[in-house]
Design a protein around this motif. Sequence first.
Motif, PDB file in Angstrom:
ATOM      1  N   GLU A  97     -58.933 -27.198   1.234  1.00 17.17           N
ATOM      2  CA  GLU A  97     -57.937 -26.793   0.241  1.00 17.17           C
ATOM      3  C   GLU A  97     -57.058 -27.954  -0.199  1.00 17.17           C
ATOM      4  O   GLU A  97     -56.521 -27.951  -1.313  1.00 17.17           O
ATOM      5  N   ASN A  98     -56.879 -28.981   0.644  1.00 10.72           N
ATOM      6  CA  ASN A  98     -55.973 -30.073   0.305  1.00 10.72           C
ATOM      7  C   ASN A  98     -56.551 -31.030  -0.729  1.00 10.72           C
ATOM      8  O   ASN A  98     -55.845 -31.922  -1.200  1.00 10.72           O
ATOM      9  N   GLN A  99     -57.831 -30.871  -1.053  1.00 15.09           N
ATOM     10  CA  GLN A  99     -58.402 -31.744  -2.071  1.00 15.09           C
ATOM     11  C   GLN A  99     -58.122 -31.239  -3.479  1.00 15.09           C
ATOM     12  O   GLN A  99     -58.447 -31.890  -4.451  1.00 15.09           O
ATOM     13  N   ILE A 100     -57.507 -30.051  -3.606  1.00 11.58           N
ATOM     14  CA  ILE A 100     -57.340 -29.426  -4.911  1.00 11.58           C
ATOM     15  C   ILE A 100     -55.949 -29.696  -5.462  1.00 11.58           C
ATOM     16  O   ILE A 100     -54.949 -29.489  -4.783  1.00 11.58           O
ATOM     17  N   ALA A 101     -55.878 -30.165  -6.694  1.00 12.24           N
ATOM     18  CA  ALA A 101     -54.616 -30.267  -7.425  1.00 12.24           C
ATOM     19  C   ALA A 101     -54.904 -29.907  -8.875  1.00 12.24           C
ATOM     20  O   ALA A 101     -56.020 -30.080  -9.360  1.00 12.24           O
ATOM     21  N   SER A 102     -53.897 -29.412  -9.558  1.00 13.58           N
ATOM     22  CA  SER A 102     -54.082 -28.976 -10.936  1.00 13.58           C
ATOM     23  C   SER A 102     -52.773 -29.095 -11.686  1.00 13.58           C
ATOM     24  O   SER A 102     -51.696 -29.082 -11.077  1.00 13.58           O
ATOM     25  N   ILE A 103     -52.865 -29.220 -13.005  1.00 13.05           N
ATOM     26  CA  ILE A 103     -51.658 -29.165 -13.824  1.00 13.05           C
ATOM     27  C   ILE A 103     -51.619 -27.892 -14.666  1.00 13.05           C
ATOM     28  O   ILE A 103     -50.618 -27.605 -15.310  1.00 13.05           O
ATOM     29  N   ASP A 104     -52.702 -27.085 -14.628  1.00 15.03           N
ATOM     30  CA  ASP A 104     -52.754 -25.947 -15.542  1.00 15.03           C
ATOM     31  C   ASP A 104     -53.150 -24.613 -14.916  1.00 15.03           C
ATOM     32  O   ASP A 104     -53.368 -23.646 -15.618  1.00 15.03           O
ATOM     33  N   PHE A 105     -53.267 -24.521 -13.586  1.00 15.61           N
ATOM     34  CA  PHE A 105     -53.450 -23.224 -12.959  1.00 15.61           C
ATOM     35  C   PHE A 105     -52.882 -23.270 -11.551  1.00 15.61           C
ATOM     36  O   PHE A 105     -52.727 -24.339 -10.961  1.00 15.61           O
ATOM     37  N   LYS A 106     -52.563 -22.118 -11.026  1.00 12.75           N
ATOM     38  CA  LYS A 106     -52.058 -22.028  -9.661  1.00 12.75           C
ATOM     39  C   LYS A 106     -52.371 -20.637  -9.126  1.00 12.75           C
ATOM     40  O   LYS A 106     -52.752 -19.738  -9.854  1.00 12.75           O
ATOM     41  N   ASP A 107     -52.225 -20.470  -7.813  1.00 14.78           N
ATOM     42  CA  ASP A 107     -52.308 -19.154  -7.200  1.00 14.78           C
ATOM     43  C   ASP A 107     -51.228 -19.065  -6.126  1.00 14.78           C
ATOM     44  O   ASP A 107     -50.358 -19.945  -6.049  1.00 14.78           O
ATOM     45  N   THR A 141     -61.523 -14.573   7.051  1.00 12.47           N
ATOM     46  CA  THR A 141     -60.292 -14.076   6.422  1.00 12.47           C
ATOM     47  C   THR A 141     -60.118 -14.734   5.064  1.00 12.47           C
ATOM     48  O   THR A 141     -59.754 -15.915   4.985  1.00 12.47           O
ATOM     49  N   PRO A 142     -60.388 -14.027   3.984  1.00 14.44           N
ATOM     50  CA  PRO A 142     -60.144 -14.590   2.648  1.00 14.44           C
ATOM     51  C   PRO A 142     -58.656 -14.768   2.394  1.00 14.44           C
ATOM     52  O   PRO A 142     -57.804 -14.153   3.045  1.00 14.44           O
ATOM     53  N   VAL A 143     -58.353 -15.594   1.403  1.00 12.67           N
ATOM     54  CA  VAL A 143     -56.974 -15.821   0.988  1.00 12.67           C
ATOM     55  C   VAL A 143     -56.665 -14.880  -0.160  1.00 12.67           C
ATOM     56  O   VAL A 143     -57.405 -14.822  -1.149  1.00 12.67           O
ATOM     57  N   ASN A 144     -55.588 -14.113  -0.011  1.00 14.10           N
ATOM     58  CA  ASN A 144     -55.151 -13.251  -1.108  1.00 14.10           C
ATOM     59  C   ASN A 144     -54.593 -14.111  -2.231  1.00 14.10           C
ATOM     60  O   ASN A 144     -53.661 -14.888  -2.017  1.00 14.10           O
ATOM     61  N   LEU A 145     -55.151 -13.986  -3.405  1.00 16.91           N
ATOM     62  CA  LEU A 145     -54.775 -14.867  -4.504  1.00 16.91           C
ATOM     63  C   LEU A 145     -54.262 -14.078  -5.703  1.00 16.91           C
ATOM     64  O   LEU A 145     -54.693 -12.965  -5.964  1.00 16.91           O
ATOM     65  N   ASN A 146     -53.372 -14.702  -6.392  1.00 19.41           N
ATOM     66  CA  ASN A 146     -52.907 -14.191  -7.679  1.00 19.41           C
ATOM     67  C   ASN A 146     -52.960 -15.359  -8.651  1.00 19.41           C
ATOM     68  O   ASN A 146     -51.982 -16.066  -8.865  1.00 19.41           O
ATOM     69  N   VAL A 147     -54.145 -15.592  -9.208  1.00 22.63           N
ATOM     70  CA  VAL A 147     -54.371 -16.779 -10.020  1.00 22.63           C
ATOM     71  C   VAL A 147     -53.652 -16.637 -11.363  1.00 22.63           C
ATOM     72  O   VAL A 147     -53.740 -15.597 -12.018  1.00 22.63           O
ATOM     73  N   LYS A 148     -52.944 -17.682 -11.753  1.00 19.89           N
ATOM     74  CA  LYS A 148     -52.181 -17.661 -12.992  1.00 19.89           C
ATOM     75  C   LYS A 148     -52.478 -18.904 -13.814  1.00 19.89           C
ATOM     76  O   LYS A 148     -52.555 -20.000 -13.278  1.00 19.89           O
ATOM     77  N   GLN A 149     -52.650 -18.717 -15.100  1.00 18.86           N
ATOM     78  CA  GLN A 149     -52.694 -19.862 -15.999  1.00 18.86           C
ATOM     79  C   GLN A 149     -51.264 -20.367 -16.170  1.00 18.86           C
ATOM     80  O   GLN A 149     -50.340 -19.577 -16.355  1.00 18.86           O
ATOM     81  N   ALA A 150     -51.083 -21.643 -16.083  1.00 19.08           N
ATOM     82  CA  ALA A 150     -49.732 -22.208 -16.154  1.00 19.08           C
ATOM     83  C   ALA A 150     -49.844 -23.642 -16.662  1.00 19.08           C
ATOM     84  O   ALA A 150     -50.935 -24.157 -16.877  1.00 19.08           O
ATOM     85  N   TRP A 151     -48.707 -24.266 -16.839  1.00 25.57           N
ATOM     86  CA  TRP A 151     -48.677 -25.680 -17.187  1.00 25.57           C
ATOM     87  C   TRP A 151     -47.499 -26.274 -16.428  1.00 25.57           C
ATOM     88  O   TRP A 151     -46.347 -25.925 -16.672  1.00 25.57           O
ATOM     89  N   VAL A 152     -47.808 -27.155 -15.489  1.00 25.60           N
ATOM     90  CA  VAL A 152     -46.785 -27.587 -14.535  1.00 25.60           C
ATOM     91  C   VAL A 152     -45.610 -28.282 -15.227  1.00 25.60           C
ATOM     92  O   VAL A 152     -44.465 -28.196 -14.761  1.00 25.60           O
ATOM     93  N   TYR A 153     -45.848 -28.941 -16.365  1.00 26.95           N
ATOM     94  CA  TYR A 153     -44.779 -29.689 -17.027  1.00 26.95           C
ATOM     95  C   TYR A 153     -43.750 -28.779 -17.692  1.00 26.95           C
ATOM     96  O   TYR A 153     -42.666 -29.232 -18.055  1.00 26.95           O
ATOM     97  N   LYS A 154     -44.082 -27.476 -17.828  1.00 27.69           N
ATOM     98  CA  LYS A 154     -43.123 -26.532 -18.383  1.00 27.69           C
ATOM     99  C   LYS A 154     -42.298 -25.831 -17.301  1.00 27.69           C
ATOM    100  O   LYS A 154     -41.418 -25.033 -17.613  1.00 27.69           O
ATOM    101  N   SER A 193     -51.384 -36.752 -15.827  1.00 27.63           N
ATOM    102  CA  SER A 193     -50.108 -37.380 -15.473  1.00 27.63           C
ATOM    103  C   SER A 193     -49.825 -38.576 -16.370  1.00 27.63           C
ATOM    104  O   SER A 193     -48.684 -38.779 -16.809  1.00 27.63           O
ATOM    105  N   GLY A 194     -50.854 -39.370 -16.651  1.00 24.23           N
ATOM    106  CA  GLY A 194     -50.679 -40.520 -17.542  1.00 24.23           C
ATOM    107  C   GLY A 194     -50.295 -40.091 -18.943  1.00 24.23           C
ATOM    108  O   GLY A 194     -49.404 -40.683 -19.575  1.00 24.23           O
ATOM    109  N   LYS A 195     -50.949 -39.052 -19.458  1.00 22.09           N
ATOM    110  CA  LYS A 195     -50.613 -38.542 -20.799  1.00 22.09           C
ATOM    111  C   LYS A 195     -49.172 -38.022 -20.831  1.00 22.09           C
ATOM    112  O   LYS A 195     -48.449 -38.224 -21.810  1.00 22.09           O
ATOM    113  N   PHE A 196     -48.746 -37.362 -19.761  1.00 22.23           N
ATOM    114  CA  PHE A 196     -47.377 -36.855 -19.676  1.00 22.23           C
ATOM    115  C   PHE A 196     -46.360 -37.994 -19.755  1.00 22.23           C
ATOM    116  O   PHE A 196     -45.391 -37.939 -20.521  1.00 22.23           O
TER     117      PHE A 196
END
Length: 342
Positions: free
Chosen positions: A243-253, A103-116, A331-334
């Motif tokens: 899936e729990n090993q993944i984190a990002s500041i600039d994309f999400k689904d 069963t694949p995961v239905n995704l809607n991948v978006k470019q984003a920036w978490v700090y915004k 995170s450090g740069k932020f």
Amino acid sequence: MKEGTIIQAIGINDWENQTGGDFTNIPYEDSIIKISIAPPKHFTIQIYENKKLIHKFVSQPISFKNNGMVFMVIKWDEVSGITFRLEDKQIADSSKQNAIEITPVNLNVKQAWVYKEPNIKDKCSKWIEWRKENFPNPQSEIEKDEILKDKEEQVEELRDKIMALIDLYYSVFISNKRYLLSCIYSLLRALLFWPKTSNKRKIYKPLLIRIAGFENLPLPVYAIPSKLGIEKSDEIVPHVMFENQIASIDFKDDRFDIMDIQEWLEQPIIVDTEKDVYKVKDLLFDSANSWGAHSDESVPFFLNRVKRIEVLSDEFLLNIIKNVTEVTIESGKFVLNKIERK
């Protein structure tokens, strides 16, 4: 490379109507992993080293319930050849004629920036309060004859450590100088690791988390909330929660949510039993103790057991460390940017 592991998210689209052909080629140091759909509804995996075919695997028939993304794990070595998994299911070779359903995961991948994002303080409020409680003031609780660095000195130290981490990231993960990994382990522990105890005099006072506490700042990331206790597979023991090993500041689904980096570090990546959970931050601590600052000659029991799991390898652990390093740098740069703009 005589052995290795590839962990990659792949897209599945209109699988039932696929007629075969090349799917993707993945470079891996001196090797090429060639993946094709041949025959239809099967994956064929070929591993070439210096243009010479060293391993080949043709899968059993595969059925996908819907279009979407799946985690693909390919591991190979000289003894076992190729081991292939999709999500948490091991795929047999073509000698098994029964189709396996994924069963694949239905995704809607978006470019984003978490700090915004407008609600990062709300999403991180639990950990903002935790930091305020545990690191309220850089001059608190001074013991006799003890001199603490003032806030400005600690901020400068954070800047130096983030710059060092950036340099090491390019050396280790881009230039493949893996002998420098121990330096990354030590830096990540100094920046991120906190003990279970609430004793404020404990030796571990992670610099990035401490400075964020002084400044009352969130440390947001996009990550996938743990499904531990909701969807637990019986097919892998221990269960690997890729899936729990993944984190990002600039994309999400569609699976991702905003959480504090500390919440993400508390996420399980290996679950052996309900009482035996191995978290992302446990990896940092065990790795730093074994190959970092202490140069301990022993290998922690649980880390050793994790490395022996069939689908895992040093490459799997390296991918996690790479991801932790990326989000730590951002995170450090932020934090530093927020301080400079005051």
